[in-house]
Design a protein around this motif. Structure first.
Motif, PDB file in Angstrom:
ATOM      1  N   ASN A  43      -0.625  -5.969  -1.361  1.00 23.96           N
ATOM      2  CA  ASN A  43      -0.276  -4.958  -2.357  1.00 23.96           C
ATOM      3  C   ASN A  43       0.184  -3.617  -1.800  1.00 23.96           C
ATOM      4  O   ASN A  43       0.647  -2.781  -2.561  1.00 23.96           O
ATOM      5  N   ALA A  44       0.048  -3.412  -0.504  1.00 19.00           N
ATOM      6  CA  ALA A  44       0.476  -2.148   0.097  1.00 19.00           C
ATOM      7  C   ALA A  44       1.645  -2.384   1.040  1.00 19.00           C
ATOM      8  O   ALA A  44       1.785  -3.461   1.619  1.00 19.00           O
ATOM      9  N   ASP A  45       2.484  -1.374   1.182  1.00 13.32           N
ATOM     10  CA  ASP A  45       3.575  -1.491   2.143  1.00 13.32           C
ATOM     11  C   ASP A  45       3.064  -1.141   3.539  1.00 13.32           C
ATOM     12  O   ASP A  45       1.877  -0.857   3.731  1.00 13.32           O
ATOM     13  N   ARG A  46       3.938  -1.148   4.505  1.00 15.52           N
ATOM     14  CA  ARG A  46       3.495  -0.931   5.893  1.00 15.52           C
ATOM     15  C   ARG A  46       2.970   0.476   6.148  1.00 15.52           C
ATOM     16  O   ARG A  46       2.350   0.728   7.171  1.00 15.52           O
ATOM     17  N   TYR A  47       3.191   1.383   5.215  1.00 17.92           N
ATOM     18  CA  TYR A  47       2.672   2.746   5.343  1.00 17.92           C
ATOM     19  C   TYR A  47       1.349   2.919   4.599  1.00 17.92           C
ATOM     20  O   TYR A  47       0.781   3.993   4.580  1.00 17.92           O
ATOM     21  N   GLY A  48       0.893   1.854   3.958  1.00 16.67           N
ATOM     22  CA  GLY A  48      -0.357   1.915   3.216  1.00 16.67           C
ATOM     23  C   GLY A  48      -0.192   2.294   1.758  1.00 16.67           C
ATOM     24  O   GLY A  48      -1.169   2.343   1.015  1.00 16.67           O
ATOM     25  N   TYR A  49       1.049   2.549   1.306  1.00 14.60           N
ATOM     26  CA  TYR A  49       1.299   2.926  -0.088  1.00 14.60           C
ATOM     27  C   TYR A  49       1.077   1.726  -1.000  1.00 14.60           C
ATOM     28  O   TYR A  49       1.605   0.643  -0.755  1.00 14.60           O
TER      29      TYR A  49
END
Length: 108
Positions: A43-49
């Protein structure tokens, strides 16, 4: 198949602070965090968003398997106060452990 690596550094002051805020054991907090991180892989992108996610969504995730004496919404607020979740203007982010895990997986 999703997997994460949990390193001994996770048993830091942040983990103890979260356990104290929630009045539960460090083991229970660690289990809650692992559940959250596993969910975060999808559920998160590689930046943690975590796009399209609010605090209630995360409360639903951490509610699975925790003690009945822990309020899931308070757990999310405590995760923000203890910096496991970052609350920015554009949304919620999973803090550094997931981002490091993602970067590690890119090199394997």
């Amino acid at each position: 198949m999703a997997w994460i690596s949990v390193h001994e550094q996770v048993t830091s002051g942040k983990l103890r602070r979260l356990a104290k805020e929630l009045r539960c054991s460090q083991n229970e907090v660690l289990g809650m965090l692992v559940k959250f991180w596993l969910w975060g892989i999808s559920n998160a992108d590689r930046y943690g968003y975590i796009e399209g996610t609010d605090k209630e969504d995360i409360a639903d995730v951490v509610n699975i398997g925790i003690s009945k004496n822990i309020d899931p919404e308070e757990a999310v607020e405590a995760m923000i106060r203890t910096e496991w979740i970052e609350c920015r203007e554009d949304g919620l982010y999973i803090q550094y452990l997931l981002r490091l895990q993602y970067l590690l997986c890119q090199f394997l």
